[in-house]
Write an enzyme that holds these catalytic residues in place. Structure first.
Site, PDB file in Angstrom:
ATOM      1  N   TYR A  77       7.399 -70.519  80.360  1.00 54.28           N
ATOM      2  CA  TYR A  77       8.765 -70.946  80.612  1.00 54.28           C
ATOM      3  C   TYR A  77       8.800 -72.438  80.962  1.00 54.28           C
ATOM      4  O   TYR A  77       8.044 -72.888  81.832  1.00 54.28           O
ATOM      5  CB  TYR A  77       9.325 -70.089  81.759  1.00 54.28           C
ATOM      6  CG  TYR A  77      10.708 -70.486  82.181  1.00 54.28           C
ATOM      7  CD1 TYR A  77      11.790 -70.277  81.326  1.00 54.28           C
ATOM      8  CD2 TYR A  77      10.940 -71.077  83.401  1.00 54.28           C
ATOM      9  CE1 TYR A  77      13.065 -70.648  81.712  1.00 54.28           C
ATOM     10  CE2 TYR A  77      12.219 -71.453  83.789  1.00 54.28           C
ATOM     11  CZ  TYR A  77      13.276 -71.231  82.935  1.00 54.28           C
ATOM     12  OH  TYR A  77      14.531 -71.609  83.309  1.00 54.28           O
TER      13      TYR A  77
ATOM     14  N   LYS B 120      17.418 -62.188  84.508  1.00 55.56           N
ATOM     15  CA  LYS B 120      17.323 -61.727  83.138  1.00 55.56           C
ATOM     16  C   LYS B 120      17.489 -60.199  83.052  1.00 55.56           C
ATOM     17  O   LYS B 120      18.557 -59.712  83.277  1.00 55.56           O
ATOM     18  CB  LYS B 120      16.006 -62.214  82.527  1.00 55.56           C
ATOM     19  CG  LYS B 120      15.662 -63.686  82.871  1.00 55.56           C
ATOM     20  CD  LYS B 120      16.613 -64.699  82.280  1.00 55.56           C
ATOM     21  CE  LYS B 120      16.447 -66.111  82.826  1.00 55.56           C
ATOM     22  NZ  LYS B 120      15.110 -66.677  82.779  1.00 55.56           N
TER      23      LYS B 120
HETATM   24  C1  LIG Z   1      14.430 -67.788  83.357  1.00 56.18           C
HETATM   25  C2  LIG Z   1      12.994 -67.698  83.575  1.00 56.18           C
HETATM   26  C3  LIG Z   1      12.399 -68.222  84.737  1.00 56.18           C
HETATM   27  C4  LIG Z   1      13.188 -68.970  85.785  1.00 56.18           C
HETATM   28  O1  LIG Z   1      14.089 -68.143  86.466  1.00 56.18           O
HETATM   29  P1  LIG Z   1      15.497 -68.627  87.040  1.00 56.18           P
HETATM   30  O2  LIG Z   1      16.103 -67.367  87.547  1.00 56.18           O
HETATM   31  O3  LIG Z   1      16.257 -69.252  85.911  1.00 56.18           O
HETATM   32  O4  LIG Z   1      15.220 -69.618  88.110  1.00 56.18           O
HETATM   33  C5  LIG Z   1      11.035 -68.061  84.889  1.00 56.18           C
HETATM   34  N1  LIG Z   1      10.278 -67.438  83.955  1.00 56.18           N
HETATM   35  C6  LIG Z   1      10.813 -66.938  82.822  1.00 56.18           C
HETATM   36  C7  LIG Z   1       9.936 -66.265  81.829  1.00 56.18           C
HETATM   37  C8  LIG Z   1      12.185 -67.061  82.591  1.00 56.18           C
HETATM   38  O5  LIG Z   1      12.699 -66.581  81.458  1.00 56.18           O
END
Ligand SMILES: *Cc1c(COP(=O)(O)O)cnc(C)c1O
Length: 379
Positions: free
Chosen positions: A98, A195
């Protein structure tokens, strides 16, 4: 207990004051004490909040861990893990991960004297040359974002254990429905709960889950001392989201499989990155450590033309052009200009992240509509 039952009941106890089946949103900053130092386990809401406690219990349950901690975002959870380290310590991190994790490591923590090595972990053996007495943590992600590479968690965990270093796995892409890193030997599992755990694109939150009490104590201390805690309403929303995780994930997997095959057969598509193809280099490991292949995938266009990719990205009607993933609605994004823009182009190319790469978060709509939408947009 099986996943579906676990996800619905995780962390849920009838509210002690009313019997409410859903944990109330305790929208309060402080708790009245009966006498100085005499309280019901809650003093001040940065340290504890009952809605957050219910969610933290749920996080632990769904990842087969003993302790859960909720943070105000996924990156805040990552930040807490790195905050355990000291200047001079070294971290071995996955080269494809990420973009925000890379930014946090490279642009923030590097300044504090922590050294990061970025390693292609598709072969766990690649880690070994970077291990030394300063190594304290291995950080990995699988499937990776956005190339859907697979890392063998058990193999990396064995290397971490042999050298006495911690292993933290970002399990955001798989979700606990598909994969449980603690069961495979990881010390900490991290999620962007924004997510799949939320599932409805309406909250930003992160979490950590672990089994070791000492590790939990250190991370709880950081959580309350640094203060990146989520509010109770956000905790309520994630608790609600987790209840349908298994049903949503089943559909994400079904739709994902159909769309991956549709894309692979499309004459204008060059390559499809999805870990459920039998010829994917990580297929054997994915089949071993995951219970399905999920709804995340990426693809490139023949000719790798960035302008053509931008045209496709602007031409869909059901898929929305947006960062993020894991919601019920389908999204598409362009890592080179969006999520991974912080990584220099040269570095991106070295990792195989091409200009025309389009990432899909396949939602749970009717798959025929999704395929028609993509077919029209690609042209
Ligand atoms: C979105 C995401 C993050 C970061 O998370 P946030 O809730 O946006 O701070 C970290 N790792 C992965 C794989 C992500 O998709």
């Amino acid at each position: 207990m099986k996943n579906g039952t676990k996800f619905i009941h995780a962390g849920m106890e009838p509210d002690p004051s009313t019997g409410a089946i859903m944990t109330p949103i305790y929208q309060t900053s402080t708790f009245v004490q009966e006498a100085p130092g005499v309280n019901k386990g809650y003093e001040y809401a940065r340290s504890q909040n009952p809605t957050r406690t219910a969610l933290e219990t749920a996080y632990a349950v769904i990842e087969n861990g003993k302790y859960g901690l909720a943070f105000s975002s996924g990156v805040a959870a990552t930040d807490a893990v790195i905050t355990m380290l000291n200047p001079g310590d070294e971290v071995i991190a996955a080269s494809d991960m990420y973009g925000g994790t890379y930014r946090l490591f490279d642009k923030v923590f590097k300044r504090f004297g922590i050294k990061f090595h970025y390693v292609d972990m598709q072969d766990a053996e690649n880690i070994k040359p970077f291990l030394n007495a300063q190594t304290k943590l291995i950080w990995t992600e699988t499937p990776t974002n956005p190339l859907l590479n697979i890392v063998d968690i058990a193999a990396v965990a064995a290397i971490a254990k042999a050298h006495g270093v911690l292993l933290c796995v970002d399990n955001t892409f798989a979700s606990p429905y598909l994969q449980n890193p603690l069961d495979l030997g990881a010390d900490i599992v991290m999620h962007s709960a924004t997510k799949y755990l939320s599932g409805h694109s309406d909250v930003v939150q992160g979490c950590l889950v672990m089994n070791d009490k000492n590790l939990y104590d250190q991370l709880y201390f950081i959580q309350k001392s640094c203060g990146a805690v989520p509010g109770p309403q956000d905790c309520f929303l994630i608790l609600r989201g987790i209840k349908t995780l298994h049903v949503r994930m089943q559909r994400h997997c079904e739709n994902g499989e159909k769309i991956a095959h549709f894309l692979r057969n499309h004459p204008k598509v060059d390559k499809v990155y999805w870990c459920g193809f039998e010829d994917h280099p990580g297929y054997a490991v994915a089949s071993k450590q995951m219970r399905g292949f999920g709804g995340m995938m990426s693809f490139t266009l023949k000719g790798d033309d960035i302008e053509e990719a931008k045209r496709v990205l602007s031409s869909t009607h059901v898929f929305s052009l947006a960062e993020s993933l894991g919601g019920v609605e389908s999204l598409l994004s362009h890592p080179a200009t969006m999520t991974h823009a912080a990584i220099p182009r040269e570095e991106r190319m070295k990792n195989g992240l091409k200009d025309s790469l389009i990432r899909l978060s396949v939602g749970i709509e009717d798959v025929d509509d999704l395929i028609e939408d993509l077919n029209k947009a690609i042209g």
